[in-house]
Design a protein around this motif. Structure first.
Motif, short mmCIF file in Angstrom:
data_model
loop_
_atom_site.label_atom_id
_atom_site.label_comp_id
_atom_site.label_asym_id
_atom_site.label_seq_id
_atom_site.Cartn_x
_atom_site.Cartn_y
_atom_site.Cartn_z
N UNK A 132 19.81 -7.72 26.16
CA UNK A 132 20.59 -8.08 24.98
C UNK A 132 21.08 -9.53 25.01
N UNK A 133 21.27 -10.08 26.21
CA UNK A 133 21.68 -11.48 26.39
C UNK A 133 21.15 -11.94 27.73
N UNK A 134 20.67 -13.17 27.79
CA UNK A 134 19.96 -13.65 28.97
C UNK A 134 20.84 -13.70 30.21
N UNK A 135 22.13 -13.97 30.04
CA UNK A 135 22.98 -14.22 31.22
C UNK A 135 23.23 -12.99 32.07
N UNK A 136 23.09 -11.78 31.51
CA UNK A 136 23.34 -10.58 32.32
C UNK A 136 22.48 -10.55 33.58
N UNK A 161 16.92 -8.82 22.62
CA UNK A 161 16.66 -7.81 21.59
C UNK A 161 17.97 -7.32 21.01
N UNK A 162 18.04 -7.26 19.69
CA UNK A 162 19.22 -6.75 18.99
C UNK A 162 18.77 -5.92 17.79
N UNK A 163 19.44 -4.83 17.56
CA UNK A 163 19.22 -4.08 16.32
C UNK A 163 20.21 -4.61 15.29
N UNK A 164 19.72 -4.84 14.08
CA UNK A 164 20.55 -5.39 13.00
C UNK A 164 20.33 -4.56 11.73
N UNK A 165 21.27 -4.71 10.80
CA UNK A 165 21.12 -4.02 9.52
C UNK A 165 19.98 -4.61 8.70
N UNK A 166 19.75 -5.91 8.85
CA UNK A 166 18.66 -6.57 8.14
C UNK A 166 18.16 -7.74 8.99
N UNK A 167 16.95 -8.16 8.71
CA UNK A 167 16.34 -9.26 9.45
C UNK A 167 15.95 -10.37 8.47
N UNK A 168 16.22 -11.61 8.87
CA UNK A 168 15.94 -12.77 8.03
C UNK A 168 15.18 -13.78 8.88
N UNK A 169 14.06 -14.32 8.40
CA UNK A 169 13.24 -15.23 9.21
C UNK A 169 14.06 -16.35 9.86
N UNK A 170 13.91 -16.46 11.18
CA UNK A 170 14.53 -17.46 12.04
C UNK A 170 16.05 -17.36 12.15
N UNK A 195 28.71 -1.98 22.39
CA UNK A 195 27.67 -2.42 21.46
C UNK A 195 26.54 -1.39 21.31
N UNK A 196 26.85 -0.11 21.12
CA UNK A 196 25.76 0.88 21.01
C UNK A 196 24.88 0.63 19.79
N UNK A 197 25.42 0.03 18.76
CA UNK A 197 24.68 -0.21 17.53
C UNK A 197 23.63 -1.30 17.68
N UNK A 198 23.74 -2.13 18.72
CA UNK A 198 22.78 -3.21 18.91
C UNK A 198 21.80 -2.96 20.06
N UNK A 199 22.06 -1.96 20.87
CA UNK A 199 21.23 -1.73 22.06
C UNK A 199 19.84 -1.24 21.67
N UNK A 200 18.84 -1.76 22.38
CA UNK A 200 17.45 -1.34 22.23
C UNK A 200 16.97 -0.87 23.60
N UNK A 201 16.38 0.30 23.64
CA UNK A 201 16.05 0.91 24.92
C UNK A 201 14.55 0.87 25.20
N UNK A 202 14.21 0.77 26.48
CA UNK A 202 12.82 0.89 26.91
C UNK A 202 12.56 2.37 27.18
#
Length: 306
Positions: free
Chosen positions: A122-126, A150-159, A76-83
């Motif tokens: 990326x997911x709470x259970x990890x 946290x997830x990176x997406x192509x677009x964001x839509x409220x809720x 999932x490199x396309x969704x990872x967000x780094x600190x």
């Protein structure tokens, strides 16, 4: 009554109920909508009460090395967000301060970065598998946690699709039979709960959002032998059940009866539930169902601990 994803009129009504939407893909909650979010979370915990799941709280980041034990970054490199942080070398910081600091587009001006070692959750259970690494279980272990994910997406839509969002997860670690029984029983409770709150959902086979799934053998395996099922309202997944087999037990050295533990989780995206409930019942709090009461009734109908 799922229609357009988010009209201006709908967004205005949600704003009056307590949504503050940021175009960067993040939502702030206050007032009635915040109370509804808290009610959702209490309801999900109540649904899991028969297992006496232990509550845990964890930080916002995970070591990249830990996630890579289960091949997260390759999948999932396309969704990872780094600190990230700037390299603390004084010359680097002085060079940064002598520049514009921010570019005209609002981005941080270039600077040398310290080594990137952490991933925003990326997911709470990890966190739960990390917390119980190396344990040997003589009975099934049930856990629950909530975290900002946290997830990176192509677009964001409220809720519906956010850069950062709240996730409640309930996890079972045990034998294959124990995790299968857990998923079946909790799914039944979720179905009953949705009936009680007037929220029509359907269960659908799903796969995780792998990068280039056509080239990833894990994605092919999930299509052949589904391990993920989503509770779908309209076209929106608001929850999921996930059978990990012994992937995390092996990756984190968690044993059950001398073999790598199997694990399974049920996940709820809280903001997506807010979308579904306000889409179904409107944005006036007077029309919202009593979620914790419905969850208690659904749990009681299951007859205590499964």
């Amino acid at each position: 009554m799922t229609g357009p994803l988010m009209t201006g009129e709908r967004l205005d009504a949600l704003a009056r109920a307590g949504l503050v939407w940021h175009p960067t893909g993040e939502a702030a909650l206050r007032g009635p909508l915040l109370r509804l979010a808290d009610d959702c979370d209490r309801a999900f915990v109540r649904l899991a009460s028969g297992w006496e799941a232990q509550e845990e709280r964890h930080p916002a980041t995970l070591p990249a090395e830990l996630l890579q034990r289960v091949d997260y970054l390759r999948s999932f490199p396309h969704q990872a967000t780094f600190a990230v942080a700037m390299d603390g070398d004084e010359a680097n910081l002085e060079a940064f301060l002598s520049g514009p600091v921010l570019t005209g587009s609002g981005a941080v001006a270039p600077a040398a970065l310290a080594p990137v070692r952490d991933v925003l959750t990326p997911a709470a259970c990890y966190h739960l598998y990390r917390a119980h690494e190396g344990e040997s279980l003589d009975r099934p272990l049930h856990l629950t946690t909530r975290n900002t994910c946290f997830r990176r997406e192509h677009e964001y839509v409220p809720l519906r699709r956010l850069r950062s969002f709240s996730m409640r997860e309930v996890v079972c670690l045990g034998t294959r039979a124990e995790t299968a029984a857990f998923l079946a029983a909790l799914r039944e409770r979720v179905e009953r709960f949705c009936e009680l709150v007037g929220l029509p959902v359907e269960w659908a086979n799903a796969t995780d959002p792998f990068f280039r799934p056509q080239r990833n053998p894990k994605a092919l395996l999930q299509r052949i032998a589904p391990v993920k099922h989503e509770a779908v309202y309209g076209d929106l997944a608001i929850g999921s059940t996930n059978d990990h087999h012994d992937r995390f037990g092996e990756g984190f050295g968690i044993d059950r009866d001398g073999a790598p533990a199997h694990s399974a989780c049920v996940a709820f995206g809280i903001e997506r539930w807010l979308f579904a409930l306000t889409d179904r019942h409107g944005t006036d709090p007077a029309g919202w169902p009593a979620l914790p009461d419905a969850a208690a009734e659904a749990a009681d109908a299951a007859g205590g601990r499964p």
